[in-house]
Design an enzyme around this catalytic site. Structure first.
Site, PDB file in Angstrom:
ATOM      1  N   ARG A  61       0.612  -1.269  -0.096  1.00 48.12           N
ATOM      2  CA  ARG A  61       0.152  -0.056  -0.115  1.00 48.12           C
ATOM      3  C   ARG A  61       1.075   1.386  -0.031  1.00 48.12           C
ATOM      4  O   ARG A  61       0.792   2.198  -0.893  1.00 48.12           O
ATOM      5  CB  ARG A  61      -1.264  -0.209   1.438  1.00 48.12           C
ATOM      6  CG  ARG A  61      -2.295   1.318   1.654  1.00 48.12           C
ATOM      7  CD  ARG A  61      -3.127   1.097   2.732  1.00 48.12           C
ATOM      8  NE  ARG A  61      -4.178   2.166   1.820  1.00 48.12           N
ATOM      9  CZ  ARG A  61      -4.237   2.669   3.567  1.00 48.12           C
ATOM     10  NH1 ARG A  61      -3.972   2.602   4.285  1.00 48.12           N
ATOM     11  NH2 ARG A  61      -5.308   3.828   3.319  1.00 48.12           N
ATOM     12  N   HIS A  65       0.378   4.337  -2.419  1.00 48.29           N
ATOM     13  CA  HIS A  65       0.433   6.105  -1.956  1.00 48.29           C
ATOM     14  C   HIS A  65       1.096   6.822  -2.501  1.00 48.29           C
ATOM     15  O   HIS A  65       1.307   8.246  -2.399  1.00 48.29           O
ATOM     16  CB  HIS A  65       0.286   5.569  -0.575  1.00 48.29           C
ATOM     17  CG  HIS A  65      -1.794   5.072  -0.654  1.00 48.29           C
ATOM     18  ND1 HIS A  65      -2.140   5.651   0.613  1.00 48.29           N
ATOM     19  CD2 HIS A  65      -2.320   4.443  -0.634  1.00 48.29           C
ATOM     20  CE1 HIS A  65      -2.702   5.158   0.719  1.00 48.29           C
ATOM     21  NE2 HIS A  65      -3.210   4.779  -0.092  1.00 48.29           N
ATOM     22  N   GLY A  71       4.180  10.689  -9.346  1.00 47.46           N
ATOM     23  CA  GLY A  71       5.259   9.371  -9.233  1.00 47.46           C
ATOM     24  C   GLY A  71       5.706   8.804  -8.004  1.00 47.46           C
ATOM     25  O   GLY A  71       5.701   9.139  -6.470  1.00 47.46           O
ATOM     26  N   GLU A  87       3.355  14.294   3.504  1.00 55.33           N
ATOM     27  CA  GLU A  87       2.310  13.409   3.276  1.00 55.33           C
ATOM     28  C   GLU A  87       1.351  12.317   4.181  1.00 55.33           C
ATOM     29  O   GLU A  87       0.054  11.294   3.858  1.00 55.33           O
ATOM     30  CB  GLU A  87       2.538  12.844   1.534  1.00 55.33           C
ATOM     31  CG  GLU A  87       3.019  13.817   0.854  1.00 55.33           C
ATOM     32  CD  GLU A  87       3.262  13.079  -0.343  1.00 55.33           C
ATOM     33  OE1 GLU A  87       2.973  11.812  -0.707  1.00 55.33           O
ATOM     34  OE2 GLU A  87       4.141  14.073  -1.442  1.00 55.33           O
ATOM     35  N   ASN A  93      -3.574   8.888   4.965  1.00 53.53           N
ATOM     36  CA  ASN A  93      -2.187   7.830   5.356  1.00 53.53           C
ATOM     37  C   ASN A  93      -2.244   8.381   6.181  1.00 53.53           C
ATOM     38  O   ASN A  93      -2.087   7.306   7.134  1.00 53.53           O
ATOM     39  CB  ASN A  93      -1.014   8.748   4.571  1.00 53.53           C
ATOM     40  CG  ASN A  93      -0.724   8.361   2.786  1.00 53.53           C
ATOM     41  OD1 ASN A  93      -1.325   7.603   2.733  1.00 53.53           O
ATOM     42  ND2 ASN A  93      -0.298   9.035   2.422  1.00 53.53           N
ATOM     43  N   PRO A 162      -7.539   7.545  -3.922  1.00 55.36           N
ATOM     44  CA  PRO A 162      -8.948   6.912  -3.945  1.00 55.36           C
ATOM     45  C   PRO A 162      -9.437   7.168  -2.665  1.00 55.36           C
ATOM     46  O   PRO A 162      -8.609   6.685  -1.686  1.00 55.36           O
ATOM     47  CB  PRO A 162      -8.809   6.107  -4.432  1.00 55.36           C
ATOM     48  CG  PRO A 162      -7.719   4.904  -4.839  1.00 55.36           C
ATOM     49  CD  PRO A 162      -6.619   6.925  -4.775  1.00 55.36           C
ATOM     50  N   HIS A 192      -6.488  -6.276  -2.249  1.00 54.88           N
ATOM     51  CA  HIS A 192      -7.353  -5.819  -0.761  1.00 54.88           C
ATOM     52  C   HIS A 192      -7.425  -7.563  -0.279  1.00 54.88           C
ATOM     53  O   HIS A 192      -8.712  -7.715   0.319  1.00 54.88           O
ATOM     54  CB  HIS A 192      -8.742  -5.548  -0.810  1.00 54.88           C
ATOM     55  CG  HIS A 192      -8.467  -3.507  -0.786  1.00 54.88           C
ATOM     56  ND1 HIS A 192      -9.373  -2.944  -1.199  1.00 54.88           N
ATOM     57  CD2 HIS A 192      -7.465  -3.154  -0.495  1.00 54.88           C
ATOM     58  CE1 HIS A 192      -9.023  -1.910  -0.899  1.00 54.88           C
ATOM     59  NE2 HIS A 192      -7.631  -1.786  -0.610  1.00 54.88           N
ATOM     60  N   THR A 241      -8.900 -15.565   4.040  1.00 56.67           N
ATOM     61  CA  THR A 241      -7.307 -15.834   3.343  1.00 56.67           C
ATOM     62  C   THR A 241      -7.462 -14.610   3.155  1.00 56.67           C
ATOM     63  O   THR A 241      -5.952 -13.938   2.769  1.00 56.67           O
ATOM     64  CB  THR A 241      -7.466 -16.570   2.103  1.00 56.67           C
ATOM     65  OG1 THR A 241      -7.489 -15.693   1.095  1.00 56.67           O
ATOM     66  CG2 THR A 241      -7.393 -18.272   1.952  1.00 56.67           C
TER      67      THR A 241
HETATM   68  C1  HEM Z   1      -9.203   1.322  -5.853  1.00 54.93           C
HETATM   69  C2  HEM Z   1      -8.680   2.239  -5.128  1.00 54.93           C
HETATM   70  C3  HEM Z   1      -8.846   1.556  -3.208  1.00 54.93           C
HETATM   71  C4  HEM Z   1      -9.336   2.410  -1.799  1.00 54.93           C
HETATM   72  C5  HEM Z   1     -10.502   3.749  -2.448  1.00 54.93           C
HETATM   73  C6  HEM Z   1      -8.659   1.881  -1.357  1.00 54.93           C
HETATM   74  C7  HEM Z   1      -9.174   1.754  -0.216  1.00 54.93           C
HETATM   75  C8  HEM Z   1      -8.559   1.893   1.556  1.00 54.93           C
HETATM   76  C9  HEM Z   1      -8.743   1.924   2.492  1.00 54.93           C
HETATM   77  C10 HEM Z   1      -8.996   2.697   2.945  1.00 54.93           C
HETATM   78  C11 HEM Z   1      -7.828   1.018   3.151  1.00 54.93           C
HETATM   79  C12 HEM Z   1      -8.149   0.554   4.890  1.00 54.93           C
HETATM   80  C13 HEM Z   1      -7.139   1.715   5.967  1.00 54.93           C
HETATM   81  C14 HEM Z   1      -7.140   1.816   7.234  1.00 54.93           C
HETATM   82  O1  HEM Z   1      -8.450   1.341   7.544  1.00 54.93           O
HETATM   83  O2  HEM Z   1      -6.632   2.202   7.716  1.00 54.93           O
HETATM   84  C15 HEM Z   1      -6.652   0.294   2.003  1.00 54.93           C
HETATM   85  C16 HEM Z   1      -6.565  -0.750   2.797  1.00 54.93           C
HETATM   86  C17 HEM Z   1      -5.519  -1.497   1.527  1.00 54.93           C
HETATM   87  N1  HEM Z   1      -5.032  -0.991   0.693  1.00 54.93           N
HETATM   88 FE1  HEM Z   1      -6.117  -0.226  -0.432  1.00 54.93          FE
HETATM   89  N2  HEM Z   1      -7.706   1.354  -1.789  1.00 54.93           N
HETATM   90  C18 HEM Z   1      -7.247   1.246  -3.353  1.00 54.93           C
HETATM   91  C19 HEM Z   1      -6.845   0.980  -4.051  1.00 54.93           C
HETATM   92  C20 HEM Z   1      -5.498  -0.242  -3.293  1.00 54.93           C
HETATM   93  C21 HEM Z   1      -4.424  -0.400  -4.102  1.00 54.93           C
HETATM   94  C22 HEM Z   1      -4.326   0.160  -5.408  1.00 54.93           C
HETATM   95  C23 HEM Z   1      -3.417  -1.108  -3.809  1.00 54.93           C
HETATM   96  C24 HEM Z   1      -1.757  -1.746  -4.233  1.00 54.93           C
HETATM   97  C25 HEM Z   1      -1.421  -1.640  -5.240  1.00 54.93           C
HETATM   98  C26 HEM Z   1      -4.374  -1.459  -2.511  1.00 54.93           C
HETATM   99  C27 HEM Z   1      -4.242  -1.398  -1.060  1.00 54.93           C
HETATM  100  C28 HEM Z   1      -3.842  -1.545  -0.190  1.00 54.93           C
HETATM  101  C29 HEM Z   1      -2.972  -2.697   1.174  1.00 54.93           C
HETATM  102  C30 HEM Z   1      -2.484  -4.205   1.121  1.00 54.93           C
HETATM  103  C31 HEM Z   1      -4.363  -2.143   2.282  1.00 54.93           C
HETATM  104  C32 HEM Z   1      -3.615  -2.727   3.462  1.00 54.93           C
HETATM  105  C33 HEM Z   1      -3.314  -2.103   4.041  1.00 54.93           C
HETATM  106  C34 HEM Z   1      -2.346  -2.444   5.213  1.00 54.93           C
HETATM  107  O3  HEM Z   1      -3.508  -4.273   6.272  1.00 54.93           O
HETATM  108  O4  HEM Z   1      -1.372  -1.930   6.282  1.00 54.93           O
HETATM  109  N3  HEM Z   1      -4.875  -0.666  -2.254  1.00 54.93           N
HETATM  110  N4  HEM Z   1      -6.936   0.984   0.709  1.00 54.93           N
END
Ligand code: HEM
Ligand SMILES: *[C@@H]1O[C@H](CO)[C@@H](O)[C@H](O)[C@H]1NC(C)=O
Ligand SMILES: *[C@@H]1O[C@H](CO)[C@@H](O)[C@H](O)[C@H]1NC(C)=O
Length: 318
Positions: A61, A65, A71, A87, A93, A162, A192, A241
């Protein structure tokens, strides 16, 4: 005679243009200047993930970000100072992005063997790949040669990253703005399949009793995220999983068991439905597309050549 002189000068011209007009990232960028860079990074990343599985998700993630904000330039890694607005304190973040210390540790290990050579942006890109491998995801060849920013871009972080409330159209246009297709976006959202989300990010979805959510799933999730008070309580994005980067995320979406609204919109009667159902049926297609989308994401607007700098510390400008 003439043709023998002609060929090398054309090659020189080509080399000249490819290094000045479009400075390209290359997998062999550190082959001579720091041949052990990638092994060194991998050791740190593997160790941190074996201590805490979730770190794999956090690092993937963090790279995302970084890349979406001016970039892949390590700008997300800079700490706030009196003259630099970070940031780290932005909407998406703050109290959410993590893994900064792991990247700093990997960078510091690389600085010991080749000081001033390997950028923080590259360390983060390699870390994301190593993280994927560590949780059963695909591997890919990381292109290298990114340089680090001398600034952070909190306003762009707030506008371009996003949001969990985004509609499908908004998501498509955000990713399109970074040169990523709908297919890239759906594949990348497969991230996710690992990691965790805080209650406030999905409460709206599980409590609004909509038709777009499986009722049993909403009930289960409500137990871990009460209607009030549990704001920062964590829940796995993929209940089935949670520590395996696999296509289960897409199977969840088919059953209306996406945790975030931004997950479920990818399968809710719109243009990405067929991509989601394809990935749910074909794990190897997902893994291959995920890998190539990560490479594409890692290619967003890099600083190359003499732009930016190679930071000594990831958290501060030299
Ligand atoms: C499509 C739009 C996306 C949205 C709206 C989004 C939003 C979020 C949100 C709200 C969380 C939880 C954060 C929290 O509660 O603190 C999250 C977690 C996460 N996101 Fe996304 N995300 C998106 C796309 C992506 C993309 C493209 C990736 C990686 C290439 C990604 C990787 C992750 C990962 C791995 C987590 C878990 C992080 C952790 O456990 O520390 N996400 N995301
Ligand atoms: C760079 O090093 C890697 C790993 O040792 C190797 O696989 C690759 O062929 C090398 N590339 C070049 C252009 O020397
Ligand atoms: C959803 O359903 C529950 C239980 O039936 C009810 O208490 C709650 O008020 C409803 N929420 C909304 C936003 O309609």
């Amino acid at each position: 005679m003439a043709s023998r002189a002609f060929v090398p000068s054309v090659l020189l011209l080509l080399a000249f243009f490819s290094s000045t007009c479009t400075a390209q990232l290359s997998p062999s960028f550190y082959n001579t200047t720091c041949p052990n860079a990638l092994n060194t990074i991998r050791t740190t990343i593997r160790n941190s993930i074996s201590t805490e599985r979730r770190m794999a998700a956090s690092l993937i993630r963090l790279h995302f970000h970084d890349c979406f904000v001016k970039g892949c330039d390590g700008s997300i890694l800079l700490n706030e100072t009196p003259t630099l607005k970070s940031e780290k304190n932005t909407l998406a973040n703050k109290d959410s992005a993590r893994g900064y210390d792991v990247i700093e540790a990997a960078k510091s290990a690389v600085e010991k063997i080749c000081p001033g050579v390997v950028s923080c942006a590259d360390v983060l890109a390699v870390a994301a790949r190593d993280a994927s491998v560590a949780v059963g995801g695909p591997t890919w060849t990381v292109k290298l040669g990114r340089r680090d920013s001398t600034a952070a871009y909190p306003d762009i972080a707030n506008s371009d990253l996003p949001r969990f409330t985004d509609s499908l159209n908004t998501l498509v246009s955000r990713f399109g703005g970074k040169g990523l297709s709908e297919r890239d976006m759906v594949a990348l959202s497969g991230s996710h399949s690992i990691g965790q989300a805080q209650c406030f990010t999905f409460r709206g979805r599980i409590y609004n009793n909509g038709s777009d959510i499986d009722a049993g799933f909403a009930g289960t999730r409500k137990r871990g995220c009460l209607a009030t008070g549990d704001d920062s309580k964590l829940a796995p994005l993929d209940l089935v999983t949670p520590n395996q980067l696999d296509n289960n995320y897409f199977k969840n979406l088919l059953q209306k068991k996406g945790l975030l609204q931004s997950d479920q919109v990818l399968f809710s009667g719109g243009s990405t439905d067929s991509i989601v159902s394809g990935y749910s049926r074909n794990p190897s297609t997902f893994l291959a597309d995920f890998a190539s989308a990560m490479v594409k994401m890692g290619d967003i607007e890099p600083l190359t050549g003499s732009a930016g700098q190679i930071r000594k510390l990831c958290s501060a400008v030299n």
